[in-house]
Every structure is written in structure tokens, then in C-alpha cells.
Design a protein around this motif. Structure first.
Motif, short mmCIF file in Angstrom:
data_model
loop_
_atom_site.label_atom_id
_atom_site.label_comp_id
_atom_site.label_asym_id
_atom_site.label_seq_id
_atom_site.Cartn_x
_atom_site.Cartn_y
_atom_site.Cartn_z
N UNK A 96 0.88 9.49 -5.93
CA UNK A 96 1.43 10.84 -5.75
C UNK A 96 2.25 11.24 -6.97
N UNK A 97 3.04 10.30 -7.51
CA UNK A 97 3.83 10.60 -8.71
C UNK A 97 2.93 10.90 -9.90
N UNK A 98 1.83 10.13 -10.03
CA UNK A 98 0.89 10.39 -11.10
C UNK A 98 0.23 11.76 -10.97
N UNK A 99 -0.12 12.12 -9.72
CA UNK A 99 -0.71 13.43 -9.45
C UNK A 99 0.28 14.54 -9.79
N UNK A 100 1.55 14.33 -9.42
CA UNK A 100 2.59 15.33 -9.70
C UNK A 100 2.80 15.49 -11.20
N UNK A 101 2.75 14.40 -11.94
CA UNK A 101 2.91 14.48 -13.40
C UNK A 101 1.72 15.17 -14.04
N UNK A 102 0.51 14.89 -13.55
CA UNK A 102 -0.70 15.49 -14.12
C UNK A 102 -0.68 17.01 -13.97
N UNK A 103 -0.15 17.49 -12.85
CA UNK A 103 -0.10 18.92 -12.59
C UNK A 103 1.26 19.52 -12.98
N UNK A 104 2.09 18.70 -13.67
CA UNK A 104 3.37 19.15 -14.21
C UNK A 104 4.35 19.62 -13.14
N UNK A 105 4.31 18.95 -11.97
CA UNK A 105 5.30 19.24 -10.92
C UNK A 105 6.55 18.38 -11.12
N UNK A 106 6.33 17.11 -11.44
CA UNK A 106 7.45 16.18 -11.61
C UNK A 106 6.99 15.06 -12.53
N UNK A 107 7.82 14.71 -13.52
CA UNK A 107 7.47 13.68 -14.50
C UNK A 107 8.37 12.47 -14.33
N UNK A 108 7.85 11.42 -13.71
CA UNK A 108 8.64 10.21 -13.47
C UNK A 108 8.90 9.45 -14.76
N UNK A 109 8.03 9.65 -15.78
CA UNK A 109 8.18 8.90 -17.03
C UNK A 109 9.44 9.28 -17.80
N UNK A 110 10.01 10.43 -17.50
CA UNK A 110 11.27 10.82 -18.15
C UNK A 110 12.36 9.81 -17.83
N UNK A 111 12.29 9.23 -16.64
CA UNK A 111 13.32 8.29 -16.19
C UNK A 111 12.94 6.83 -16.48
N UNK A 112 11.64 6.54 -16.59
CA UNK A 112 11.22 5.15 -16.82
C UNK A 112 11.10 4.81 -18.29
N UNK A 113 10.76 5.79 -19.15
CA UNK A 113 10.58 5.51 -20.58
C UNK A 113 11.84 4.92 -21.22
N UNK A 114 13.05 5.44 -20.93
CA UNK A 114 14.26 4.85 -21.54
C UNK A 114 14.45 3.38 -21.21
N UNK A 115 13.93 2.95 -20.06
CA UNK A 115 14.07 1.54 -19.68
C UNK A 115 13.30 0.65 -20.66
N UNK A 116 12.07 1.05 -21.01
CA UNK A 116 11.27 0.25 -21.94
C UNK A 116 11.76 0.41 -23.38
N UNK A 117 12.27 1.58 -23.73
CA UNK A 117 12.85 1.77 -25.06
C UNK A 117 14.10 0.93 -25.25
N UNK A 118 14.78 0.64 -24.15
CA UNK A 118 16.00 -0.16 -24.18
C UNK A 118 15.72 -1.54 -24.77
N UNK A 119 14.53 -2.10 -24.47
CA UNK A 119 14.20 -3.44 -24.97
C UNK A 119 13.97 -3.45 -26.48
N UNK A 159 0.81 -1.22 0.00
CA UNK A 159 0.00 0.00 0.00
C UNK A 159 0.85 1.28 0.00
N UNK A 160 1.95 1.35 0.76
CA UNK A 160 2.79 2.55 0.65
C UNK A 160 3.34 2.76 -0.76
N UNK A 161 3.69 1.66 -1.45
CA UNK A 161 4.19 1.78 -2.82
C UNK A 161 3.10 2.34 -3.73
N UNK A 162 1.86 1.86 -3.55
CA UNK A 162 0.74 2.36 -4.35
C UNK A 162 0.53 3.85 -4.10
#
Length: 491
Positions: A183-206, A175-178
Motif C-alpha cells: 500500500x505504501x509503494x502504491x501511495x508513493x507511485x501515485x504521489x499520495x505519500x512518500x515513505x522513503x522521505x523518512x527511511x532514506x536518512x536512516x541508510x544515509x546515516x551509515x 502478510x499484514x506487514x507485506x
């Protein structure tokens, strides 16, 4: 050997006391499963074109649709794991009967884990990734890279399947992870912080490295081996079936004495929720439904306010009340052997649901931030839930003959899921009538008339509560022996 396991489960299904109910449930859930598969296949086939159009119109900033999909895959897999945790059943094996049969421990474990591999939760993602990968090939993407990426997605999906088995009993971690992801999704929606900038390259790597699919496939194989060894160690009577002994705690619930005779049952239910994982998780999920309305707020679907309000205020009522009297199944025969009036037993459940619904309503009043109409919807939905739905839920409980083992420990082969698809399906009949009542008046007169009509229906339910309870009590009496027989089965 697999055929023998399937044959045993087939016989168990057809010989169950709740065979008709289980068959109807299988047909019902099968219908919705097919709908989901069709929707995901359509999403996989047309998402590329839709995203490409968004890019051309400037609604999304990206070089190509494949880049967008890779950006949001982190949320896809987190949502996948979340719904697995809530709904997917763990490998369940009734160990005692198998001890008399010529099955080895490894065969039992392999079959139980294998059931999770071919589950709906692993098939559903394939209906998105397969058509989406085909579309990528038609749009000129490198074939080897697409295949590598697709196989990697399959490996991650299987890894989540095995990871969910271990997370099944780790609420303090899950539950803490969820919450962090939300919170990260909320931050991205309001353009405070975008976690996908760091996760997208991982999936593109494949995609960029055609050998990289070996990593998630290897991880899935590793987690399978870990799960296999873990289950083998649990497959003993003195381990897998042992009872956990804990220090008893005395709780002061004397404030409930004001409810008279039903206070005893209320105290037992509160203790059940506090001490039992299954009931406690149901209680938590009931309150999490308060945020269900945000989904329709984000989609700007004000027409679904009533539907959302019923869930926001009645989450606990539907999830916990939907399994009454199954919560008492382990000692239901003892209760029926005593001279316990059904009226007192049902009233205790009713008061518990009413109190939690009232608390959920108060905690949901913040929806007024999105407009006063949301406040009216929440209040009208709460009155309807308390006045009528609380009685309808108890009525449905008379026909629910699914036993719940309160003595099961947090073992690998124990079914400790508190919230499942069957519980959710039982709420559907309770949601159709209030929506019809609201729209019958909202479309012909006004929205205010719809809210008032819904609330008045709940008030009428309260006024005729004694008459309704008399009817429900007679149904429980007629179903008494069938219910006892069903609870006595070790399914």
C-alpha cells in the motif's frame, strides 16, 4: 565436525531414491543462480551511471545516484525478506538419526544456522553491493563512509536472514506487514505519500557516521544468539518432535456429494487445505498470483499478456498441482494397499484445480480495466489451463517423488515451506507451449487469432481428457512402487 555433517548430507543426496531428479534440479537451479548473480553484479556496476543519466535528463529529482539508492533500499530489504519467507528453506535437521552419533546439541544447531548464513539469499545481495560500493569509491565518495555503509548493508542482510527464521511460522504477522508495504509503494507511485522521505536518512546515516555499522552488525549478532538459544530449547524429542493436539472440528461438505465417488477425495483435499499450514499457504500463494499481471502492466509489456494470464488464472494449479501426489505421501502406501482406482484419485485432484482456476479467472476479470486485450488473454489462458495444463500438471506429478510431512509441527527444525523454487521450476514446461501457440497465430494472422487458437487448444484438451487420463493413469501405475519407496525415505 562440520566435515562430518557435510559427509552425511552428501551420502543422503546420493542415496536418495530421487537422486536423478535432485541432480537435474541442482544443475537447473545452479544455471539460473549464476544468471541472477551476473545480472545483480551488472546492476550494481552500472546502476550508478544509469541513475546519473536519469538525474541529468530530469527524469528523477535527486542530488546524486547514491541518494536514490538509499531512498529505495527500504523496498529492497522488504522484497528480500518476502522472497526469503516464500522460498528460503529453514534449518532442517533430522534429529532422530543424530541421537545415535557423537554430536552435541550446540554443534547441530550451529551447523543448521550456519547453512542459512552461506545461503544464496545472502550471496546474491553481495553481488550488487560490492560492485556498487566500488563504483562509489571511483566517483570520489569518502572511503570510510562507503565501507561503513557497505558493512551496514551486510549486517542488515544477515539480520533479515535470522529474522526470517522466526517469521517462518508467523503468517498472521508477516502478510499484514507485506500488505502495508505494498500500500505504501502504491501511495508513493501515485504521489499520495512518500515513505522513503523518512527511511532514506536512516541508510544515509551509515555513510555519514563511520562507526554506525556497529549497529546492524550488533543486531545480526544478537539475532543469531536468540536463534541459537531458541533452537537449543527445541532440540528435544518431547519438544521438537512432539505432535500438537488440537480439537477436531466437523465440517459440512455434503454439497460435494454430487461428484459421486470422487467426493471423498475432494473433501479430504479441502480439509487438508484448511487445516494444514503448508497446503493453506500454497492456496493463498495461488490466489496472490492474480496480481502477477500488474508487473507487466507497470512495465507496459503487453507482449507478455499470455504469460501473465497463465499465472493469474493458474497459480493454484501450478503450485498445488505441481506436488500431486506428494500431498498424500504420508499415507500413500496405505492408499495403494486399498483397492482405490487411480482414475478417481486423479479426477478429484483435477476437479479441485479446475474449480480454483475458475474462481481465479472470475477474480482476475478486473484486468479489463487495462484494456479488452487483457480480458481476452485472461479468458484464453483460463481455458488452456483448465483444458490442457490441468492434465499436464497431473502427468508431471507422476515423476515428482518429494514426500511432504503433513504431521510436522511449526517447529524450528521443521520444513514448513509451502512454496519453493522446485515447485516454480516445474511450471516452466507448462508455459512454453501456450506462448508458442499464441505467437504462432498472433504474428502470422492477428492477436485475436492467437487468443482463439490458445482457447481451442484448451477445448481440445477437454475433448480428449479421457484418452489423456488413461495415459496418465498407466504412468502412475508404472511409477507406483518407485513412488512408494521414495515416500518411505526420511530425508
Amino acid at each position: 565436525m562440520i566435515k562430518q555433517f557435510i559427509n552425511l548430507e552428501w551420502k543422503s543426496f546420493f542415496r536418495s531414491a530421487a537422486f536423478k531428479q535432485n541432480l537435474a534440479f541442482k544443475i537447473f537451479i545452479g544455471f539460473f543462480a549464476i544468471l541472477f548473480l551476473i545480472e545483480f553484479a551488472a546492476l550494481g556496476g552500472f546502476s550508478y551511471l544509469i541513475l546519473e543519466e536519469f538525474i541529468e535528463e530530469g527524469k528523477i529529482v535527486a542530488d546524486n545516484p547514491f541518494q536514490i539508492v538509499n531512498r529505495f533500499l527500504i523496498y529492497w530489504f522488504v522484497a528480500d525478506l518476502f522472497f526469503r519467507y516464500l522460498i528460503q528453506k529453514m534449518p532442517v535437521a533430522n534429529i532422530k538419526p543424530l541421537l545415535y552419533l557423537p554430536f552435541t546439541k550446540s554443534e547441530i544447531v550451529k551447523y543448521s544456522i550456519g547453512k542459512t548464513i552461506v545461503s544464496f539469499f545472502n550471496i546474491l545481495p553481495a553481488f550488487f553491493f560490492v560492485p556498487f560500493s566500488i563504483v562509489l569509491l571511483f566517483n570520489g565518495y569518502d572511503a570510510a563512509g562507503v565501507i561503513s555503509w557497505h558493512v551496514a548493508m551486510l549486517g542488515i542482510t544477515l539480520s533479515l536472514n535470522f529474522l526470517n527464521i522466526f517469521l517462518n511460522n508467523l503468517d498472521k504477522v508477516f502478510y499484514p506487514v507485506v500488505v502495508v508495504v505494498v500500500v505504501l509503494g502504491f501511495a508513493q507511485y501515485h504521489e499520495y505519500f512518500d515513505i522513503t522521505i523518512y527511511t532514506a536518512p536512516v541508510f544515509e546515516f551509515f555513510y555519514e557516521n563511520i562507526w554506525s555499522f556497529i549497529i546492524p552488525i550488533g543486531l545480526a549478532v544478537f539475532l543469531y544468539q536468540v536463534a541459537f538459544k531458541y533452537f537449543i530449547k527445541q532440540l528435544y524429542l518431547d519438544v521438537g518432535l512432539s505432535k500438537k493436539v488440537e480439537e477436531a472440528k466437523v465440517e459440512d461438505l455434503s454439497f460435494l456429494d454430487r461428484f459421486g465417488k470422487i467426493s471423498t477425495y475432494l473433501k479430504n483435499d479441502i480439509k487438508l487445505i484448511k487445516r494444514n499450514k503448508r497446503a493453506r499457504t500454497t492456496f493463498i500463494i495461488g490466489f496472490l498470483f492474480m496480481f502477477y499481471g500488474l508487473y507487466f502492466v507497470m512495465l507496459d509489456q503487453e507482449g507478455m499478456m499470455i504469460f501473465a494470464a497463465l499465472f493469474c488464472t493458474g497459480g493454484f494449479l501450478f503450485s498445488f498441482g505441481g506436488l500431486v501426489p506428494s500431498w498424500d505421501s504420508s499415507y500413500y502406501k496405505l492408499m495403494m494397499a486399498q483397492n482405490i482406482p487411480y482414475r478417481e484419485f486423479l479426477l478429484s485432484k483435477w476437479w479441485l484445480m479446475v474449480m480454483v482456476t475458475a474462481a481465479s479467472t472470475i477474480l482476475s476479470l478486473w484486468y479489463v480495466y487495462f484494456g479488452v486485450e487483457w480480458l481476452y488473454a485472461i479468458l484464453a489462458g483460463a481455458v488452456y489451463n483448465i483444458g490442457l495444463n490441468s492434465s499436464v500438471v497431473l502427468l508431471g506429478g507422476a515423476f515428482v517423488k518429494t514426500p511432504i510431512d503433513l504431521m510436522s509441527n511449526k517447529k524450528a527444525f521443521g520444513d514448513s515451506k509451502a512454496f519453493n523454487a522446485k515447485t516454480l521450476l516445474l511450471t516452466i514446461p507448462k508455459l512454453i507451449l501456450p506462448v508458442i501457440i499464441y505467437y504462432a497465430f498472433a504474428w502470422t494472422i492477428s492477436d485475436a487469432a492467437g487468443f482463439i487458437a490458445l482457447a481451442l487448444t484448451g477445448v481440445l484438451g477437454l475433448l480428449f481428457r479421457n484418452l489423456i487420463f488413461k495415459w496418465i493413469e498407466n504412468i502412475y501405475k508404472n511409477e507406483k512402487y518407485d513412488t512408494i519407496a521414495a515416500y518411505a525415505q526420511k530425508d
